[in-house]
Design an enzyme around this catalytic site. Sequence first.
Site, mmCIF file in Angstrom:
data_model
loop_
_atom_site.group_PDB
_atom_site.id
_atom_site.type_symbol
_atom_site.label_atom_id
_atom_site.label_comp_id
_atom_site.label_asym_id
_atom_site.label_seq_id
_atom_site.Cartn_x
_atom_site.Cartn_y
_atom_site.Cartn_z
ATOM 1 N N CYS A 103 92.602 56.740 35.764
ATOM 2 C CA CYS A 103 93.761 55.878 35.843
ATOM 3 C C CYS A 103 94.947 56.693 35.788
ATOM 4 O O CYS A 103 95.467 56.959 36.919
ATOM 5 C CB CYS A 103 93.536 54.890 34.585
ATOM 6 S SG CYS A 103 94.855 53.848 34.918
ATOM 7 N N HIS A 199 90.829 51.561 36.798
ATOM 8 C CA HIS A 199 89.499 51.792 35.839
ATOM 9 C C HIS A 199 88.347 51.718 36.685
ATOM 10 O O HIS A 199 87.837 50.640 36.721
ATOM 11 C CB HIS A 199 89.434 50.827 34.702
ATOM 12 C CG HIS A 199 90.355 50.952 33.646
ATOM 13 N ND1 HIS A 199 90.483 51.798 32.661
ATOM 14 C CD2 HIS A 199 91.573 49.982 33.437
ATOM 15 C CE1 HIS A 199 91.557 51.664 31.915
ATOM 16 N NE2 HIS A 199 92.179 50.533 32.358
ATOM 17 N N GLU A 201 85.645 52.715 35.518
ATOM 18 C CA GLU A 201 84.655 52.331 34.380
ATOM 19 C C GLU A 201 84.848 50.904 33.933
ATOM 20 O O GLU A 201 83.971 50.628 33.028
ATOM 21 C CB GLU A 201 84.689 53.307 33.164
ATOM 22 C CG GLU A 201 85.828 53.040 32.223
ATOM 23 C CD GLU A 201 87.284 53.403 32.722
ATOM 24 O OE1 GLU A 201 87.430 53.819 33.615
ATOM 25 O OE2 GLU A 201 88.210 52.821 31.973
#
Length: 768
Positions: A103, A199, A201
């Site tokens: 990020c 993000h 993830e």
Amino acid sequence: MPSSTLIDHSPRNPNPSPPRITASNVILIDNYDSFTWNVYQYLVFEGAFVTVYRNDEITLDELIAKKPTQLVISQVPDTRKEDVALAIEPLRTSVAKSPFSACAWESCIFYSYGGTVDVTGQILHGKTCPLKHDGKGVFAGVPQDVPVTRYHSLAGTHGTLPDCLEISATIPANADAEIKEVIMGVRHKEYVIEGVQFHPESILTEHGRLMMRNFLKMQGGTWAENERLQKEAHAQAIGAAFSESAMVQRTDSRTHLQKIYDHRRAAVAEQKKIPSNRPVDLQAAYDSNLAPPQINFPERLRQSPFKLSLMSEIKRASPSKGIISLSTCAPAQARLYAKAGARPISVLTEPEWFKGSIEDLRAVRQSIEGMANRPALLRKEFIFDEYQILEGRLAGADTVLVIVKMLETELLERLLGLSDSVGMEPLVEVQNTDEMKIAVKLGAQVIGVNNRNLVNFEVDIGTTNRLIQMVPKETILCALSGIAGPKDVEAYIKDGVGAVLVGEALMRASDMSQFISELLGGPYKEVRASSSSPIVKISGTRSEAAVAAVEAGADLIGIILAPGLKRTVTAETALSISEAVHKTKKPNVSKSGLLADSKTASDFFDHGASRLLETISRALLVGVFRNQSLEYVLEQQRLLNLDVVQLHGQEPIEWAKLVPVPVLKAFNPQDHGIGTRGYHALPLLDAGSGGSGKQLGLSDVKAAFTKDDGIKIILGRGLEPDNVQTTLAGLDEYRDRVYAVDVSSGVEEDGQQSLDKIRSFVKAAKSL
């Protein structure tokens, strides 16, 4: 409580990848951020061996000594320069070969190379946004407008973008903002350094694992070195896939398949940049319902006149055989295949090695337009991008080829999903047990076994037989390539193979129908028109002659509904004729030999003739129009219960699709559009405006036949009882292509229809 609409992309039931050689020593720097271990989870799931260090637990020298394959620096909770110093230092010293951050690293990259990070003017923390990207690096294979989750409301600024960086991804800015896009990803132009401002993830970010996987494949310190290493790795992987028991030793030379694959990737990437050919353009065309009608590929394979289904192929060259025939006309070849009994037709669209193009596919689709029981069309190409599937669908493909050997399982699954979403069941190609397991697991309905080794081009037709036991009963198994004669097919028939693909051997056959019959255990004969008796149309009919014409055996009774002509009938007379024709029985009823077989394809004009010759106890009523409005034609068809409409003026050919009954369209032999399929049931060749009695030169008629060897016609050329037989005989070998004869003035005396001449004409025509 209403059900949640939250889409969770987290790997709750993950399928971990095997250890990845290119990611054997990944170091993840934890900047005391809460998302570090989420990033760790994704990296491990993608086959990386990861070691995590807090930013104050390892020195720069220690980090250099560990020689990481990749360096991942976690999000930095604060983006002030003093707080990201530890993140910047490893980057500046170029320790990692492929630094990547989930990020805030975009911010760090901006700071590192002299750029500025500032507020975006909108609150974005935790929100999802549609991401636009360049399809390179970590975004390779990632769909456009993929939803991603923002980390905070800061981003690098456009005006301070360092010269050494390029923007790789953006999201839309607020409508009232000074900028149109917020930077969400940057990439170093020379070094393998990437950063994103969201993000990967997050459970709300789609294809996060794919982004991680792309990152873990990266090697080398520069993009040039990375490209070289990736190509070598891909070539090695393809070579290894051909051996089921041992690894193939890595070589520096690239395989033919890899060369083609690389070339196609580069070509498709360039094509996607062209206005009108961009992915967004193709999607807009598809959303506008511009894709041609399609048929069910598996079902078409099951509808074969032979013991197994024939898959034909159109290609001008191949890597193994070189040039086959550069003069091949794809649409003409397709018609031959279709009428010879081919169920699908494979069209090679690769231009460099196979000398094909997407235009071949489009032309082939147009050439079989309107065929009853037409074959399915297969786009045979090196498919690796959703773009190619949509491109094929818009060009008329009913199915596409996907090669398991070329594709990672996730990409393969995604391509199969998109193909299914646009109504195409793909042909999934395999060559060994591992690939067959993948195809079966993914639920492929049609699996093709390539008998040709794509590395050395050696052929082993026993490959298909060795894999057949792995195929579910409901799945169709096809044998691809290397099939040259009946002996090659006998074992396939015995073992239950559903289809065989024949390429060069079929294209080189001197007698295609005979070759196919012998190859597949015929017999099979192409459906042909009977030359014994053309159908007869009596035009310009008035009330008193209608019944006599039907009783004499005429098949079509034409009434003139165009105003201002000497044979035009009034509305009252037209109704009277309609009633008489619908009530009067024909003396002899014979079933047409042209009726379509559900297992074979027939030319559009053969089908058009069958619609006029179908078993029926009465003659068909034809309304003849000339340059009237479509609304008038439709109204008269309904009021008079017309069985057929004849357009004898300058009406657009497209009207035929708007009229609810078969349409006959009049042409002069020199006119354009005579052989256009999918519109008029049959063309009527006439010398003038109709009913003039003017002779039509037989040389002109023959010339029209020569231009299109599939065209069938109704002949109207000043025929009369005394010349109808000699006229048709004068057409020589083209006689069978006259399906009907049309007469008007030839059965008149002193401007009035002669019942005796009508009977004589019908008798003479039916005596042929």
